[in-house]
Write a protein that holds these residues in place. Structure first.
Motif, PDB file in Angstrom:
ATOM      1  N   GLY A 169     -78.200  56.360  80.204  1.00 22.99           N
ATOM      2  CA  GLY A 169     -78.319  57.793  80.421  1.00 22.99           C
ATOM      3  C   GLY A 169     -77.277  58.265  81.408  1.00 22.99           C
ATOM      4  O   GLY A 169     -77.029  57.602  82.426  1.00 22.99           O
ATOM      5  N   MET A 172     -84.804  61.399  69.285  1.00 26.81           N
ATOM      6  CA  MET A 172     -83.701  60.470  69.474  1.00 26.81           C
ATOM      7  C   MET A 172     -84.021  59.123  68.835  1.00 26.81           C
ATOM      8  O   MET A 172     -83.179  58.549  68.122  1.00 26.81           O
ATOM      9  CB  MET A 172     -83.396  60.289  70.962  1.00 26.81           C
ATOM     10  CG  MET A 172     -82.224  59.359  71.226  1.00 26.81           C
ATOM     11  SD  MET A 172     -81.783  59.214  72.979  1.00 26.81           S
ATOM     12  CE  MET A 172     -83.142  58.183  73.535  1.00 26.81           C
ATOM     13  N   PHE A 187     -76.137  60.833  72.045  1.00 23.65           N
ATOM     14  CA  PHE A 187     -77.017  61.989  71.962  1.00 23.65           C
ATOM     15  C   PHE A 187     -76.696  62.894  73.138  1.00 23.65           C
ATOM     16  O   PHE A 187     -76.783  62.480  74.296  1.00 23.65           O
ATOM     17  CB  PHE A 187     -78.482  61.554  72.019  1.00 23.65           C
ATOM     18  CG  PHE A 187     -78.914  60.740  70.830  1.00 23.65           C
ATOM     19  CD1 PHE A 187     -79.569  61.330  69.767  1.00 23.65           C
ATOM     20  CD2 PHE A 187     -78.657  59.379  70.781  1.00 23.65           C
ATOM     21  CE1 PHE A 187     -79.957  60.578  68.668  1.00 23.65           C
ATOM     22  CE2 PHE A 187     -79.036  58.613  69.683  1.00 23.65           C
ATOM     23  CZ  PHE A 187     -79.694  59.217  68.627  1.00 23.65           C
ATOM     24  N   THR A 188     -76.307  64.135  72.851  1.00 18.38           N
ATOM     25  CA  THR A 188     -75.864  64.993  73.938  1.00 18.38           C
ATOM     26  C   THR A 188     -76.529  66.365  73.944  1.00 18.38           C
ATOM     27  O   THR A 188     -76.616  67.047  72.923  1.00 18.38           O
ATOM     28  CB  THR A 188     -74.335  65.182  73.913  1.00 18.38           C
ATOM     29  OG1 THR A 188     -73.943  66.048  74.991  1.00 18.38           O
ATOM     30  CG2 THR A 188     -73.854  65.790  72.597  1.00 18.38           C
ATOM     31  N   ALA A 195     -82.811  56.284  76.592  1.00 19.13           N
ATOM     32  CA  ALA A 195     -81.555  55.742  76.065  1.00 19.13           C
ATOM     33  C   ALA A 195     -81.226  54.405  76.724  1.00 19.13           C
ATOM     34  O   ALA A 195     -81.700  54.079  77.816  1.00 19.13           O
ATOM     35  CB  ALA A 195     -80.424  56.733  76.305  1.00 19.13           C
ATOM     36  N   THR A 208     -77.615  53.151  72.450  1.00 18.78           N
ATOM     37  CA  THR A 208     -77.743  54.610  72.534  1.00 18.78           C
ATOM     38  C   THR A 208     -77.312  55.112  73.907  1.00 18.78           C
ATOM     39  O   THR A 208     -77.653  54.538  74.938  1.00 18.78           O
ATOM     40  CB  THR A 208     -79.183  55.069  72.254  1.00 18.78           C
ATOM     41  OG1 THR A 208     -80.088  54.396  73.149  1.00 18.78           O
ATOM     42  CG2 THR A 208     -79.579  54.761  70.816  1.00 18.78           C
ATOM     43  N   ASP A 246     -83.997  67.268  79.642  1.00 18.81           N
ATOM     44  CA  ASP A 246     -83.241  66.109  79.159  1.00 18.81           C
ATOM     45  C   ASP A 246     -83.797  64.792  79.692  1.00 18.81           C
ATOM     46  O   ASP A 246     -83.366  63.720  79.241  1.00 18.81           O
ATOM     47  CB  ASP A 246     -81.766  66.207  79.588  1.00 18.81           C
ATOM     48  CG  ASP A 246     -81.074  67.436  79.053  1.00 18.81           C
ATOM     49  OD1 ASP A 246     -81.224  67.717  77.851  1.00 18.81           O
ATOM     50  OD2 ASP A 246     -80.385  68.122  79.833  1.00 18.81           O
ATOM     51  N   ALA A 260     -77.193  58.758  76.142  1.00 26.53           N
ATOM     52  CA  ALA A 260     -77.678  60.136  76.208  1.00 26.53           C
ATOM     53  C   ALA A 260     -77.053  60.836  77.407  1.00 26.53           C
ATOM     54  O   ALA A 260     -76.925  60.247  78.483  1.00 26.53           O
ATOM     55  CB  ALA A 260     -79.198  60.170  76.319  1.00 26.53           C
ATOM     56  N   MET A 315     -85.130  61.994  77.338  1.00 23.92           N
ATOM     57  CA  MET A 315     -84.053  61.438  76.524  1.00 23.92           C
ATOM     58  C   MET A 315     -83.167  60.516  77.357  1.00 23.92           C
ATOM     59  O   MET A 315     -82.786  59.429  76.913  1.00 23.92           O
ATOM     60  CB  MET A 315     -83.237  62.583  75.923  1.00 23.92           C
ATOM     61  CG  MET A 315     -82.062  62.165  75.074  1.00 23.92           C
ATOM     62  SD  MET A 315     -81.230  63.581  74.302  1.00 23.92           S
ATOM     63  CE  MET A 315     -80.360  64.287  75.707  1.00 23.92           C
TER      64      MET A 315
END
Length: 259
Positions: A213, A182, A9-10, A210, A194, A203, A196, A206
Protein backbone atom coordinates in the motif's frame (compact mmCIF):
# COMPACT_ATOMS: atom_id res chain seq x y z
CA UNK A 1 -3.09 -15.84 -20.62
CA UNK A 2 -0.17 -15.48 -18.16
CA UNK A 3 -0.67 -13.43 -15.01
CA UNK A 4 0.73 -9.89 -15.16
CA UNK A 5 3.77 -9.09 -13.00
CA UNK A 6 1.53 -7.02 -10.73
CA UNK A 7 -1.81 -5.25 -10.71
CA UNK A 8 -2.17 -1.63 -9.59
CA UNK A 9 -5.33 -0.33 -7.90
CA UNK A 10 -5.45 3.43 -7.65
CA UNK A 11 -7.68 6.04 -6.10
CA UNK A 12 -8.33 9.04 -8.32
CA UNK A 13 -8.96 12.41 -6.66
CA UNK A 14 -5.90 13.54 -4.72
CA UNK A 15 -3.95 10.45 -5.83
CA UNK A 16 -3.75 9.81 -9.58
CA UNK A 17 -5.56 13.11 -10.22
CA UNK A 18 -4.66 16.51 -8.78
CA UNK A 19 -7.00 17.51 -5.96
CA UNK A 20 -7.70 20.95 -7.42
CA UNK A 21 -7.74 20.68 -11.22
CA UNK A 22 -8.07 16.86 -11.64
CA UNK A 23 -5.08 16.79 -14.00
CA UNK A 24 -3.11 13.54 -14.34
CA UNK A 25 -0.25 14.97 -16.40
CA UNK A 26 2.37 14.47 -13.68
CA UNK A 27 1.48 10.77 -13.47
CA UNK A 28 1.95 10.10 -17.19
CA UNK A 29 5.62 9.01 -17.00
CA UNK A 30 4.76 6.17 -14.62
CA UNK A 31 1.52 5.34 -16.47
CA UNK A 32 3.51 4.97 -19.71
CA UNK A 33 5.93 2.56 -18.02
CA UNK A 34 3.05 0.53 -16.61
CA UNK A 35 1.34 0.28 -20.00
CA UNK A 36 4.61 -0.75 -21.63
CA UNK A 37 5.15 -3.44 -18.98
CA UNK A 38 1.65 -4.84 -19.46
CA UNK A 39 0.59 -3.97 -15.91
CA UNK A 40 -3.18 -3.52 -15.45
CA UNK A 41 -4.09 -0.26 -13.73
CA UNK A 42 -7.51 -0.44 -12.09
CA UNK A 43 -9.22 2.87 -11.34
CA UNK A 44 -10.92 2.93 -7.92
CA UNK A 45 -13.17 5.85 -7.14
CA UNK A 46 -16.35 7.22 -5.65
CA UNK A 47 -17.10 8.53 -9.15
CA UNK A 48 -19.93 7.20 -11.27
CA UNK A 49 -19.67 4.92 -14.30
CA UNK A 50 -20.63 7.92 -16.44
CA UNK A 51 -17.56 9.77 -15.15
CA UNK A 52 -15.16 6.84 -15.16
CA UNK A 53 -15.86 5.49 -18.67
CA UNK A 54 -14.45 8.50 -20.59
CA UNK A 55 -11.60 9.03 -18.11
CA UNK A 56 -10.61 5.36 -18.33
CA UNK A 57 -10.51 5.62 -22.12
CA UNK A 58 -8.49 8.85 -21.96
CA UNK A 59 -5.93 7.12 -19.74
CA UNK A 60 -5.67 4.15 -22.10
CA UNK A 61 -7.07 1.78 -19.48
CA UNK A 62 -10.38 0.76 -21.08
CA UNK A 63 -9.26 -2.87 -21.37
CA UNK A 64 -9.46 -3.23 -17.58
CA UNK A 65 -12.40 -3.08 -15.16
CA UNK A 66 -12.88 -0.08 -12.89
CA UNK A 67 -14.24 0.05 -9.35
CA UNK A 68 -16.89 2.76 -9.12
CA UNK A 69 -18.92 4.56 -6.46
CA UNK A 70 -16.52 3.60 -3.66
CA UNK A 71 -16.76 -0.13 -4.28
CA UNK A 72 -20.54 -0.25 -4.55
CA UNK A 73 -20.30 -1.07 -8.27
CA UNK A 74 -18.01 -2.28 -11.05
CA UNK A 75 -17.59 -1.01 -14.63
CA UNK A 76 -16.58 -3.90 -16.87
CA UNK A 77 -13.77 -3.63 -19.45
CA UNK A 78 -14.82 -1.67 -22.52
CA UNK A 79 -18.33 -1.09 -21.16
CA UNK A 80 -20.22 2.17 -21.47
CA UNK A 81 -22.02 3.62 -18.49
CA UNK A 82 -25.42 1.94 -17.87
CA UNK A 83 -28.46 4.17 -18.22
CA UNK A 84 -30.51 2.81 -15.30
CA UNK A 85 -30.45 4.30 -11.78
CA UNK A 86 -29.43 1.10 -9.99
CA UNK A 87 -30.21 1.34 -6.26
CA UNK A 88 -29.93 5.13 -6.07
CA UNK A 89 -33.64 5.80 -5.58
CA UNK A 90 -33.73 3.15 -2.85
CA UNK A 91 -30.83 4.88 -1.11
CA UNK A 92 -32.52 8.28 -1.29
CA UNK A 93 -35.71 6.73 0.11
CA UNK A 94 -33.73 5.47 3.12
CA UNK A 95 -32.55 9.03 3.76
CA UNK A 96 -36.16 10.19 3.52
CA UNK A 97 -37.19 7.80 6.31
CA UNK A 98 -34.83 9.38 8.84
CA UNK A 99 -36.16 11.69 11.55
CA UNK A 100 -36.14 15.28 10.29
CA UNK A 101 -33.66 16.32 12.99
CA UNK A 102 -31.10 13.85 11.64
CA UNK A 103 -31.87 14.23 7.95
CA UNK A 104 -31.37 18.00 8.16
CA UNK A 105 -27.64 17.65 8.83
CA UNK A 106 -26.83 15.82 5.59
CA UNK A 107 -26.85 17.50 2.19
CA UNK A 108 -26.10 15.21 -0.73
CA UNK A 109 -26.00 15.27 -4.51
CA UNK A 110 -29.71 14.49 -4.65
CA UNK A 111 -30.42 17.65 -2.63
CA UNK A 112 -28.41 19.93 -4.91
CA UNK A 113 -28.96 21.29 -8.39
CA UNK A 114 -26.21 20.94 -10.98
CA UNK A 115 -24.59 24.34 -10.28
CA UNK A 116 -24.30 23.41 -6.59
CA UNK A 117 -22.84 19.98 -7.41
CA UNK A 118 -20.31 21.73 -9.66
CA UNK A 119 -19.34 24.18 -6.90
CA UNK A 120 -19.13 21.56 -4.15
CA UNK A 121 -17.15 19.15 -6.34
CA UNK A 122 -15.00 21.80 -8.06
CA UNK A 123 -16.14 20.37 -11.41
CA UNK A 124 -17.13 22.02 -14.69
CA UNK A 125 -20.87 21.82 -15.35
CA UNK A 126 -20.55 19.10 -17.98
CA UNK A 127 -18.60 16.89 -15.58
CA UNK A 128 -20.96 17.68 -12.70
CA UNK A 129 -23.79 16.34 -14.86
CA UNK A 130 -21.94 13.02 -15.15
CA UNK A 131 -21.23 13.01 -11.41
CA UNK A 132 -24.96 13.35 -10.76
CA UNK A 133 -25.70 10.12 -12.67
CA UNK A 134 -25.41 7.99 -9.57
CA UNK A 135 -26.52 4.37 -9.33
CA UNK A 136 -25.21 3.00 -6.03
CA UNK A 137 -24.08 5.77 -3.68
CA UNK A 138 -24.77 9.26 -2.38
CA UNK A 139 -21.90 11.66 -1.57
CA UNK A 140 -22.65 14.65 0.60
CA UNK A 141 -21.61 16.97 3.41
CA UNK A 142 -22.48 16.75 7.09
CA UNK A 143 -23.39 20.06 8.74
CA UNK A 144 -24.54 18.94 12.20
CA UNK A 145 -22.72 18.13 15.44
CA UNK A 146 -20.57 15.07 16.00
CA UNK A 147 -23.22 13.59 18.30
CA UNK A 148 -25.92 14.11 15.67
CA UNK A 149 -23.66 12.57 13.04
CA UNK A 150 -23.18 9.45 15.15
CA UNK A 151 -26.97 9.13 15.54
CA UNK A 152 -27.40 9.75 11.79
CA UNK A 153 -24.96 6.97 10.91
CA UNK A 154 -26.50 4.57 13.43
CA UNK A 155 -29.97 5.17 11.99
CA UNK A 156 -28.73 4.55 8.46
CA UNK A 157 -26.87 1.40 9.52
CA UNK A 158 -30.12 0.02 10.89
CA UNK A 159 -31.49 0.29 7.32
CA UNK A 160 -28.42 -1.37 5.78
CA UNK A 161 -26.77 1.86 4.63
CA UNK A 162 -23.02 2.20 5.15
CA UNK A 163 -21.06 5.45 5.33
CA UNK A 164 -17.43 6.15 4.51
CA UNK A 165 -15.37 9.33 4.77
CA UNK A 166 -13.64 10.35 1.54
CA UNK A 167 -11.25 13.11 0.64
CA UNK A 168 -14.09 15.58 0.09
CA UNK A 169 -17.46 13.98 0.93
CA UNK A 170 -19.20 11.60 3.30
CA UNK A 171 -20.36 8.77 1.03
CA UNK A 172 -23.40 6.55 1.63
CA UNK A 173 -24.19 3.21 -0.02
CA UNK A 174 -25.71 -0.21 0.59
CA UNK A 175 -22.29 -1.80 0.80
CA UNK A 176 -19.38 -3.07 -1.21
CA UNK A 177 -15.94 -1.79 -0.30
CA UNK A 178 -12.84 -0.88 -2.21
CA UNK A 179 -11.00 -3.82 -0.61
CA UNK A 180 -13.68 -6.40 -1.45
CA UNK A 181 -13.84 -5.24 -5.06
CA UNK A 182 -10.05 -5.22 -5.26
CA UNK A 183 -9.96 -8.89 -4.26
CA UNK A 184 -12.70 -9.69 -6.81
CA UNK A 185 -10.84 -7.97 -9.64
CA UNK A 186 -7.39 -9.29 -8.68
CA UNK A 187 -8.73 -12.85 -8.88
CA UNK A 188 -9.43 -12.29 -12.59
CA UNK A 189 -5.69 -11.95 -13.17
CA UNK A 190 -4.65 -15.07 -11.26
CA UNK A 191 -2.69 -14.44 -8.08
CA UNK A 192 -0.76 -11.26 -8.90
CA UNK A 193 1.19 -9.01 -6.57
CA UNK A 194 -1.22 -6.15 -5.77
CA UNK A 195 -0.28 -2.52 -5.27
CA UNK A 196 -2.81 0.03 -3.97
CA UNK A 197 -2.45 3.81 -3.89
CA UNK A 198 -4.68 6.24 -2.00
CA UNK A 199 -4.77 9.37 0.13
CA UNK A 200 -8.00 9.39 2.16
CA UNK A 201 -9.84 7.40 4.85
CA UNK A 202 -11.99 5.56 2.31
CA UNK A 203 -8.79 4.14 0.80
CA UNK A 204 -7.61 2.59 4.07
CA UNK A 205 -9.17 -0.86 3.63
CA UNK A 206 -7.75 -1.14 0.11
CA UNK A 207 -4.30 -0.01 1.23
CA UNK A 208 -4.29 -2.54 4.08
CA UNK A 209 -5.51 -5.41 1.89
CA UNK A 210 -2.90 -4.94 -0.88
CA UNK A 211 0.47 -6.65 -0.93
CA UNK A 212 1.92 -3.14 -0.98
CA UNK A 213 0.00 0.00 0.00
CA UNK A 214 1.25 3.47 -0.92
CA UNK A 215 -0.21 6.46 0.92
CA UNK A 216 -0.01 9.63 -1.17
CA UNK A 217 0.28 12.87 0.81
CA UNK A 218 -2.92 14.92 1.07
CA UNK A 219 -2.27 18.49 2.29
CA UNK A 220 -6.03 19.16 2.43
CA UNK A 221 -6.74 16.92 5.44
CA UNK A 222 -5.00 15.44 8.48
CA UNK A 223 -2.71 12.48 7.68
CA UNK A 224 -4.19 9.01 7.83
CA UNK A 225 -3.58 7.29 11.18
CA UNK A 226 -1.13 4.36 11.26
CA UNK A 227 -2.48 1.51 9.14
CA UNK A 228 -2.30 -2.24 9.62
CA UNK A 229 0.90 -3.50 8.02
CA UNK A 230 2.61 -0.11 8.07
CA UNK A 231 4.98 -0.98 10.92
CA UNK A 232 6.11 -4.06 8.95
CA UNK A 233 6.85 -1.97 5.84
CA UNK A 234 3.90 -3.30 3.83
CA UNK A 235 2.49 0.24 3.65
CA UNK A 236 4.69 3.19 2.72
CA UNK A 237 4.02 6.92 2.79
CA UNK A 238 4.95 9.26 -0.05
CA UNK A 239 5.68 12.89 0.89
CA UNK A 240 4.56 14.40 -2.42
CA UNK A 241 0.83 14.86 -3.16
CA UNK A 242 -1.36 13.94 -6.11
CA UNK A 243 -0.05 12.70 -9.46
CA UNK A 244 3.53 13.78 -8.66
CA UNK A 245 3.46 11.57 -5.55
CA UNK A 246 1.84 8.84 -7.66
CA UNK A 247 4.70 8.86 -10.16
CA UNK A 248 7.30 8.86 -7.37
CA UNK A 249 5.55 5.90 -5.73
CA UNK A 250 5.12 3.85 -8.89
CA UNK A 251 8.64 4.61 -10.13
CA UNK A 252 9.91 3.16 -6.85
CA UNK A 253 7.78 0.01 -7.35
CA UNK A 254 8.74 -0.45 -11.01
CA UNK A 255 12.44 0.03 -10.33
CA UNK A 256 12.36 -2.37 -7.37
CA UNK A 257 10.68 -5.06 -9.49
CA UNK A 258 12.85 -4.53 -12.54
CA UNK A 259 10.04 -3.40 -14.84
Amino acid sequence: MPSPPLVVFTDLCGTLLDHEDYSHDAAEPALARLRAAGVPVILVSSRTAAEIAPLRADLGLADHPAIIENGAGLLEPGAAAPEDRGRYDELRAALGRLPASLRAGFHGFGDWDLPMIARRSNLPMAEAELAAKRRFSEPGLWRGSDAQKAAFLDALAAMGVQAREGGRFLKLSFGGTRASRMAEVAARYGTPFTVALGDAPDDADMLEAADLGLVIANPHRPPLPPLAGEAEGRILRIDAPGPLGWTIAMTHVLDARGL
